[in-house]
Design an enzyme around this catalytic site. Structure first.
Site, PDB file in Angstrom:
ATOM      1  N   SER A   1     -19.858   0.183  19.537  1.00  0.00           N
ATOM      2  CA  SER A   1     -18.848   0.507  20.531  1.00  0.00           C
ATOM      3  C   SER A   1     -18.872  -0.507  21.671  1.00  0.00           C
ATOM      4  O   SER A   1     -19.937  -0.977  22.080  1.00  0.00           O
ATOM      5  CB  SER A   1     -19.079   1.910  21.096  1.00  0.00           C
ATOM      6  OG  SER A   1     -18.159   2.184  22.143  1.00  0.00           O
TER       7      SER A   1
ATOM      8  N   PHE B   1       0.819  -1.210   0.000  1.00  0.00           N
ATOM      9  CA  PHE B   1       0.000   0.000   0.000  1.00  0.00           C
ATOM     10  C   PHE B   1       0.858   1.269   0.000  1.00  0.00           C
ATOM     11  O   PHE B   1       0.938   1.995  -1.003  1.00  0.00           O
ATOM     12  CB  PHE B   1      -0.929  -0.058   1.209  1.00  0.00           C
ATOM     13  CG  PHE B   1      -1.787   1.150   1.423  1.00  0.00           C
ATOM     14  CD1 PHE B   1      -2.220   1.935   0.368  1.00  0.00           C
ATOM     15  CD2 PHE B   1      -2.195   1.495   2.713  1.00  0.00           C
ATOM     16  CE1 PHE B   1      -3.028   3.042   0.574  1.00  0.00           C
ATOM     17  CE2 PHE B   1      -3.005   2.589   2.937  1.00  0.00           C
ATOM     18  CZ  PHE B   1      -3.414   3.372   1.867  1.00  0.00           C
TER      19      PHE B   1
ATOM     20  N   SER C   1       5.210   1.765  13.539  1.00  0.00           N
ATOM     21  CA  SER C   1       3.752   1.699  13.476  1.00  0.00           C
ATOM     22  C   SER C   1       3.131   2.374  14.689  1.00  0.00           C
ATOM     23  O   SER C   1       3.682   2.333  15.796  1.00  0.00           O
ATOM     24  CB  SER C   1       3.281   0.238  13.442  1.00  0.00           C
ATOM     25  OG  SER C   1       1.868   0.151  13.525  1.00  0.00           O
TER      26      SER C   1
ATOM     27  N   LYS D   1       7.295  -4.283  15.855  1.00  0.00           N
ATOM     28  CA  LYS D   1       7.731  -2.948  15.464  1.00  0.00           C
ATOM     29  C   LYS D   1       8.381  -2.218  16.639  1.00  0.00           C
ATOM     30  O   LYS D   1       9.404  -1.535  16.482  1.00  0.00           O
ATOM     31  CB  LYS D   1       6.542  -2.144  14.928  1.00  0.00           C
ATOM     32  CG  LYS D   1       5.999  -2.657  13.608  1.00  0.00           C
ATOM     33  CD  LYS D   1       7.015  -2.474  12.499  1.00  0.00           C
ATOM     34  CE  LYS D   1       6.477  -2.797  11.140  1.00  0.00           C
ATOM     35  NZ  LYS D   1       7.457  -2.572  10.060  1.00  0.00           N
TER      36      LYS D   1
ATOM     37  N   TYR E   1       2.166  -7.942  16.179  1.00  0.00           N
ATOM     38  CA  TYR E   1       2.665  -7.064  15.120  1.00  0.00           C
ATOM     39  C   TYR E   1       3.232  -5.782  15.728  1.00  0.00           C
ATOM     40  O   TYR E   1       4.352  -5.371  15.426  1.00  0.00           O
ATOM     41  CB  TYR E   1       1.541  -6.734  14.139  1.00  0.00           C
ATOM     42  CG  TYR E   1       1.822  -5.499  13.305  1.00  0.00           C
ATOM     43  CD1 TYR E   1       2.795  -5.524  12.311  1.00  0.00           C
ATOM     44  CD2 TYR E   1       1.141  -4.305  13.539  1.00  0.00           C
ATOM     45  CE1 TYR E   1       3.081  -4.383  11.557  1.00  0.00           C
ATOM     46  CE2 TYR E   1       1.410  -3.165  12.793  1.00  0.00           C
ATOM     47  CZ  TYR E   1       2.379  -3.212  11.804  1.00  0.00           C
ATOM     48  OH  TYR E   1       2.661  -2.081  11.079  1.00  0.00           O
TER      49      TYR E   1
ATOM     50  N   LYS F   1      -4.903  -5.762   0.424  1.00  0.00           N
ATOM     51  CA  LYS F   1      -4.837  -5.959   1.876  1.00  0.00           C
ATOM     52  C   LYS F   1      -6.012  -6.739   2.438  1.00  0.00           C
ATOM     53  O   LYS F   1      -5.978  -7.179   3.593  1.00  0.00           O
ATOM     54  CB  LYS F   1      -4.723  -4.601   2.587  1.00  0.00           C
ATOM     55  CG  LYS F   1      -3.435  -3.864   2.272  1.00  0.00           C
ATOM     56  CD  LYS F   1      -3.317  -2.574   3.052  1.00  0.00           C
ATOM     57  CE  LYS F   1      -3.175  -2.815   4.537  1.00  0.00           C
ATOM     58  NZ  LYS F   1      -2.964  -1.570   5.295  1.00  0.00           N
TER      59      LYS F   1
ATOM     60  N   PHE G   1     -18.726  -1.019  13.420  1.00  0.00           N
ATOM     61  CA  PHE G   1     -18.762  -1.768  14.669  1.00  0.00           C
ATOM     62  C   PHE G   1     -19.463  -0.977  15.769  1.00  0.00           C
ATOM     63  O   PHE G   1     -19.238   0.232  15.918  1.00  0.00           O
ATOM     64  CB  PHE G   1     -17.343  -2.103  15.154  1.00  0.00           C
ATOM     65  CG  PHE G   1     -16.612  -3.081  14.278  1.00  0.00           C
ATOM     66  CD1 PHE G   1     -17.265  -4.166  13.720  1.00  0.00           C
ATOM     67  CD2 PHE G   1     -15.261  -2.917  14.020  1.00  0.00           C
ATOM     68  CE1 PHE G   1     -16.595  -5.069  12.916  1.00  0.00           C
ATOM     69  CE2 PHE G   1     -14.578  -3.804  13.224  1.00  0.00           C
ATOM     70  CZ  PHE G   1     -15.244  -4.888  12.669  1.00  0.00           C
TER      71      PHE G   1
ATOM     72  N   VAL H   1      -3.925   4.846   7.926  1.00  0.00           N
ATOM     73  CA  VAL H   1      -3.683   5.286   6.563  1.00  0.00           C
ATOM     74  C   VAL H   1      -4.760   4.736   5.623  1.00  0.00           C
ATOM     75  O   VAL H   1      -5.163   3.584   5.729  1.00  0.00           O
ATOM     76  CB  VAL H   1      -2.292   4.836   6.088  1.00  0.00           C
ATOM     77  CG1 VAL H   1      -1.949   5.490   4.752  1.00  0.00           C
ATOM     78  CG2 VAL H   1      -1.228   5.168   7.134  1.00  0.00           C
TER      79      VAL H   1
ATOM     80  N   SER I   1       2.160  -6.976   8.105  1.00  0.00           N
ATOM     81  CA  SER I   1       1.415  -5.900   8.769  1.00  0.00           C
ATOM     82  C   SER I   1       0.092  -6.369   9.367  1.00  0.00           C
ATOM     83  O   SER I   1      -0.723  -5.549   9.774  1.00  0.00           O
ATOM     84  CB  SER I   1       1.141  -4.768   7.766  1.00  0.00           C
ATOM     85  OG  SER I   1       0.394  -5.247   6.659  1.00  0.00           O
TER      86      SER I   1
END
Length: 323
Positions: free
Chosen positions: A205, A10, A113, A143, A139, A180, A203, A172, A76
């Site tokens: 909350s 991306f 990230s 990072k 992930y 993705k 979604f 992003v 990612s």
């Protein structure tokens, strides 16, 4: 020659297109290309391509010598559970590139990230020592672990790239993210949902402090991230970690409404339960503190959510079958 890893991904592909427009000689690096990722190279006419493992071999052999490395290649997926894989792919590989750039005095700009900030309890300030942060997933941990290692190398006086930056991208969105799948931005998914069903699902909350659709994110247009990367790679600044965001959080409702507006439709929004695998690592609020980047001299203006969504939808509509 400028090397971009994750170049079919991306942010990487958008950076590659921007560099190509500047007339740069490009070495694009990625893993085996899928048809969807290969489409991200559409329009690029002058570049060399290397598979990511061959790239390390060519660097070691001295057959390629990039003048700068933008390292955006990584796993990612925020739901990845194979720590050994993340260690090899996100940490050890990045160390190899750091060490090569250190030996060859090449600028090194890599993707950290915003996932390193975890639930945001420690804030979203890129001046916060990574050792104080608690990512919510492996992930983010991968990072953060590299950030810790890099800063320790510098603190211990080890050789480092003359100019380097770790960039913490926030939420992003933009062109060239179809590959993705589930991990693509909500702008991409909203556009697809509207075309398919005429409505967008958001979604519900799981936190009473936020209404349904009121969860806040620092949504940043990919072109802004590209400009941040280029500035950090081309200008002298205090080496270190930098946030890439707008500094202004917006709600998912804002994003959905902006997508409907860009498509010329009236909003139709449905709220659904959050999947269990996301609920335990969900961020209800993110906001990049971009004061460090601004203080370093980077004056890239933030693209508004409405303008960025409009540009993204324009790209998506131009990519529809039959166009």
């Amino acid at each position: 020659m400028i090397a971009v890893t994750g170049a079919a991904g991306f942010i990487g592909s958008n950076l590659a297109h921007r560099l190509a427009g500047m007339g740069a000689d490009l070495l694009l690096v990625d893993d085996a290309l899928t048809p969807t990722k290969a489409m991200n190279f559409g329009g690029l006419t002058r570049f060399q391509f290397l598979r990511h493992d061959h790239f390390l071999e060519e660097l070691a052999a001295g057959t390629v010598k990039p003048e700068a490395v933008y390292h955006l290649g990584a796993c990612s997926s925020t739901t990845e559970t194979d720590w050994d894989y993340l260690t090899r792919n996100n940490i050890e590989y990045t160390k190899s590139l750091w060490e090569w750039c250190s030996r060859n005095a090449s600028p090194f700009v890599y993707a950290s990230s915003a996932a390193t900030y975890g639930d945001g309890a420690q804030g979203f300030d890129d001046r916060t020592p990574p050792s104080n942060l608690k990512p919510l997933n492996l992930y983010g941990k991968s990072k953060n672990d590299f950030d810790i290692w890099a800063l320790k190398e510098v603190a211990n006086g080890k050789r480092s790239p003359g100019r380097w930056a770790g960039v913490k991208f926030f939420n992003v969105y933009g062109p060239r993210e179809a590959h993705k799948g589930r991990m693509a931005s909500m702008v991409y998914h909203s556009h697809r949902q509207i075309l398919r069903t005429g409505k967008v699902k958001l979604f519900k909350s799981t936190d009473p402090a936020y209404p349904d659709g009121g969860q806040l994110r620092d949504f940043v247009f990919v072109s802004d991230c590209v400009e941040h990367l280029l500035w950090l790679g081309q200008n002298d600044h205090g080496n270190g970690l930098f946030n890439s965001g707008t500094g202004t959080p917006r709600t998912f409702l804002d994003l959905a409404k902006a997508t409907f507006a860009a498509m010329g439709r009236e909003p139709a929004i449905e709220f659904i339960p959050m999947p269990a695998d996301l609920a335990t690592q969900y961020q209800n609020y993110t906001r990049a503190d971009v004061s460090k980047l601004r203080a370093a001299g980077c004056g890239v203006p933030a693209t508004s959510l409405e303008d960025g969504v409009r540009e993204t939808v324009k790209f998506l509509e131009s990519s529809l079958p039959g166009d």
